[in-house]
Write a protein that holds these residues in place. Structure first.
Motif, PDB file in Angstrom:
ATOM      1  N   GLU A  61       0.781   7.798  -1.714  1.00 39.94           N
ATOM      2  CA  GLU A  61      -0.325   6.872  -1.542  1.00 39.94           C
ATOM      3  C   GLU A  61      -0.617   6.232  -2.896  1.00 39.94           C
ATOM      4  OE1 GLU A  61      -5.017   6.674  -0.220  1.00 39.94           O
ATOM      5  OE2 GLU A  61      -4.032   8.620  -0.363  1.00 39.94           O
ATOM      6  N   ILE A  62      -0.677   4.927  -2.899  1.00 38.33           N
ATOM      7  CA  ILE A  62      -1.169   4.228  -4.085  1.00 38.33           C
ATOM      8  C   ILE A  62      -2.677   4.222  -3.922  1.00 38.33           C
ATOM      9  CG2 ILE A  62      -1.269   2.044  -5.332  1.00 38.33           C
ATOM     10  CD1 ILE A  62       1.654   1.591  -4.471  1.00 38.33           C
ATOM     11  N   THR A  63      -3.342   5.016  -4.732  1.00 31.92           N
ATOM     12  CA  THR A  63      -4.785   5.211  -4.578  1.00 31.92           C
ATOM     13  C   THR A  63      -5.601   4.133  -5.266  1.00 31.92           C
ATOM     14  OG1 THR A  63      -4.851   6.673  -6.509  1.00 31.92           O
ATOM     15  CG2 THR A  63      -4.546   7.706  -4.338  1.00 31.92           C
ATOM     16  N   ASP A  64      -5.072   3.590  -6.338  1.00 31.44           N
ATOM     17  CA  ASP A  64      -5.801   2.564  -7.086  1.00 31.44           C
ATOM     18  C   ASP A  64      -4.819   1.603  -7.735  1.00 31.44           C
ATOM     19  OD1 ASP A  64      -8.710   3.541  -7.116  1.00 31.44           O
ATOM     20  OD2 ASP A  64      -7.600   5.325  -7.740  1.00 31.44           O
TER      21      ASP A  64
ATOM     22  N   GLU B 133       1.690   4.577   1.378  1.00 30.01           N
ATOM     23  CA  GLU B 133       0.510   3.965   2.000  1.00 30.01           C
ATOM     24  C   GLU B 133      -0.421   3.432   0.930  1.00 30.01           C
ATOM     25  OE1 GLU B 133      -1.592   6.677   4.542  1.00 30.01           O
ATOM     26  OE2 GLU B 133       0.096   6.885   5.914  1.00 30.01           O
ATOM     27  N   VAL B 134      -1.219   2.482   1.317  1.00 29.51           N
ATOM     28  CA  VAL B 134      -2.251   1.934   0.450  1.00 29.51           C
ATOM     29  C   VAL B 134      -3.446   1.559   1.335  1.00 29.51           C
ATOM     30  CG1 VAL B 134      -1.331  -0.419   0.574  1.00 29.51           C
ATOM     31  CG2 VAL B 134      -2.727   0.252  -1.361  1.00 29.51           C
ATOM     32  N   ARG B 135      -4.632   1.703   0.801  1.00 26.45           N
ATOM     33  CA  ARG B 135      -5.840   1.247   1.492  1.00 26.45           C
ATOM     34  C   ARG B 135      -6.340   0.007   0.785  1.00 26.45           C
ATOM     35  NH1 ARG B 135      -9.491   5.686   4.054  1.00 26.45           N
ATOM     36  NH2 ARG B 135      -7.923   7.197   4.666  1.00 26.45           N
ATOM     37  N   VAL B 136      -6.671  -0.987   1.566  1.00 25.83           N
ATOM     38  CA  VAL B 136      -7.212  -2.229   1.008  1.00 25.83           C
ATOM     39  C   VAL B 136      -8.384  -2.650   1.890  1.00 25.83           C
ATOM     40  CG1 VAL B 136      -5.496  -3.624   2.244  1.00 25.83           C
ATOM     41  CG2 VAL B 136      -6.666  -4.582   0.269  1.00 25.83           C
TER      42      VAL B 136
ATOM     43  N   ARG C  52     -12.222  -6.796   3.946  1.00 20.39           N
ATOM     44  CA  ARG C  52     -12.914  -8.014   3.504  1.00 20.39           C
ATOM     45  C   ARG C  52     -12.391  -8.523   2.160  1.00 20.39           C
ATOM     46  NH1 ARG C  52     -18.828  -5.768   5.132  1.00 20.39           N
ATOM     47  NH2 ARG C  52     -18.534  -5.943   7.367  1.00 20.39           N
ATOM     48  N   ASN C  53     -11.216  -8.074   1.778  1.00 22.63           N
ATOM     49  CA  ASN C  53     -10.606  -8.486   0.516  1.00 22.63           C
ATOM     50  C   ASN C  53      -9.356  -9.309   0.825  1.00 22.63           C
ATOM     51  OD1 ASN C  53      -9.286  -8.718  -1.920  1.00 22.63           O
ATOM     52  ND2 ASN C  53      -9.392  -6.558  -2.451  1.00 22.63           N
ATOM     53  N   PRO C  54      -9.507 -10.607   1.091  1.00 19.33           N
ATOM     54  CA  PRO C  54      -8.341 -11.410   1.480  1.00 19.33           C
ATOM     55  C   PRO C  54      -7.285 -11.505   0.383  1.00 19.33           C
ATOM     56  CG  PRO C  54     -10.265 -12.813   1.142  1.00 19.33           C
ATOM     57  CD  PRO C  54     -10.744 -11.388   1.055  1.00 19.33           C
TER      58      PRO C  54
END
Length: 160
Positions: free
Chosen positions: A94-97, A130-133, A136-138
């Motif tokens: 996971e890319i956390t940041d 995986e990554v979380r984005v 609401r961040n286009p």
């Protein structure tokens, strides 16, 4: 280490902690425009520094920085997660940041940092990242999708 025309990607070092925490804080503040949920605490920079120090020591984690003439323009943190042996795939990265200073965006810094994280994960035998984005961040959505990331799950939440 990946070199570019105006800088290079390298593994973060303990000597980077103060600059890394300041950069992480600046990126976190950028995310407050998407949702107040992302608003950092007043004392967050000290806590972020401790969190980053722990990540640097984590054997299943990595932090990369983009450095240009001694200045950090971006960072990327990743980790490997292991699941119980129920499904065929028992580990993922996971890319956390990921954060790039505002004036250095759209210059290949983020892409180079992500590639370093992907190479790191692949070198450890991981087959999926995986990554979380924020939805609401286009800008972030477009960045990750341009790198080949696609929908997997929706994370739903509800304020009480």
């Amino acid at each position: 280490m990946t070199r570019g025309p105006d800088g290079s990607v390298r593994a973060a070092l303990p000597r980077d902690l103060d600059r890394l925490a300041a950069l992480w804080t600046a990126v976190a503040l950028h995310h407050t425009s998407f949702d107040p949920l992302f608003t950092p605490r007043v004392d967050s920079e000290h806590r972020i520094r401790r969190l980053l120090a722990a990540q640097l020591r984590e054997p299943d984690g990595a932090v990369f920085v983009w450095e240009r003439a001694g200045d950090l323009a971006g960072f990327c943190a990743a980790r490997i997660d292991r699941a119980p042996p129920i499904l065929e795939e028992t580990e993922r990265a996971e890319i956390t940041d990921l954060g790039v200073r505002e004036g250095d965006r759209r210059r290949g810094v983020g892409r180079a940092l992500v590639q370093a994280a992907l190479d790191w994960a692949a070198s450890r035998g991981v087959r999926r990242v995986e990554v979380r984005v924020a939805s609401r961040n286009p800008e972030g959505q477009g960045f990750w999708r341009a790198l080949g990331f696609d929908d997997l799950m929706d994370v739903l939440h509800r304020r009480l």
